[in-house]
Design an enzyme around this catalytic site. Sequence first.
Site, mmCIF file in Angstrom:
data_model
loop_
_atom_site.group_PDB
_atom_site.id
_atom_site.type_symbol
_atom_site.label_atom_id
_atom_site.label_comp_id
_atom_site.label_asym_id
_atom_site.label_seq_id
_atom_site.Cartn_x
_atom_site.Cartn_y
_atom_site.Cartn_z
ATOM 1 N N HIS A 52 0.840 -1.195 0.000
ATOM 2 C CA HIS A 52 0.000 0.000 0.000
ATOM 3 C C HIS A 52 0.876 1.246 0.000
ATOM 4 C CE1 HIS A 52 -4.056 -1.681 1.666
ATOM 5 N NE2 HIS A 52 -3.502 -2.501 0.802
ATOM 6 N N GLU A 54 0.814 3.999 1.712
ATOM 7 C CA GLU A 54 1.237 4.484 3.027
ATOM 8 C C GLU A 54 2.393 3.669 3.582
ATOM 9 O OE1 GLU A 54 -1.883 3.664 2.018
ATOM 10 O OE2 GLU A 54 -3.374 4.449 3.412
ATOM 11 N N CYS A 82 -6.656 2.318 5.491
ATOM 12 C CA CYS A 82 -7.332 1.074 5.850
ATOM 13 C C CYS A 82 -6.846 0.637 7.240
ATOM 14 C CB CYS A 82 -7.022 0.002 4.803
ATOM 15 S SG CYS A 82 -5.307 -0.601 4.873
ATOM 16 N N CYS A 85 -2.962 -0.038 7.332
ATOM 17 C CA CYS A 85 -2.151 1.173 7.265
ATOM 18 C C CYS A 85 -2.327 2.033 8.511
ATOM 19 C CB CYS A 85 -2.492 1.956 6.000
ATOM 20 S SG CYS A 85 -1.989 1.078 4.494
#
Length: 154
Positions: A52, A54, A82, A85
């Site tokens: 992801h 992040e 999410c 993260c």
Amino acid sequence: MSDEKFMALALAEAKKAQKIEEVPIGAVIVYGDEVIASGYNVRENMQKTLSHAELLAINAANEKIGSWRLENCTLYVTLEPCPMCAGAIVQSRIPRVVFGAADPKAGCAGTLMNLLDDSRFNHQVKVTGGVLKEECSQLLKDFFRQLRSEKRKT
């Protein structure tokens, strides 16, 4: 620089993801007034859950600073973090997160829940949402519209 200017940089990262047919989510981490790390989604290309935007930005910032603690940084991300993260943000001690579009399916910075400001954790994060919301949302809507259109053709 303002939140909008840093979010525009996160949007530029998201567009890099879009170019390689990834969900267009981008992130930048700022220390003072300097961008020290950035990332964009590469989960489909890498086939790794942890790819992801992040998390990639957090890893790069850890390397840049030489510490797992990102105590004086701000994370800008085009989509609300999410649960995975959000957990990494809390663990990395980032004090502030700024996001663009809310995520009604997985948002853990206030939409479904707020893991970033849960007093049961030893660290809480200040959250600012909705920065360049329309631009961030439109990029995602366009991506998924295109994806659905391509699936109908096959």
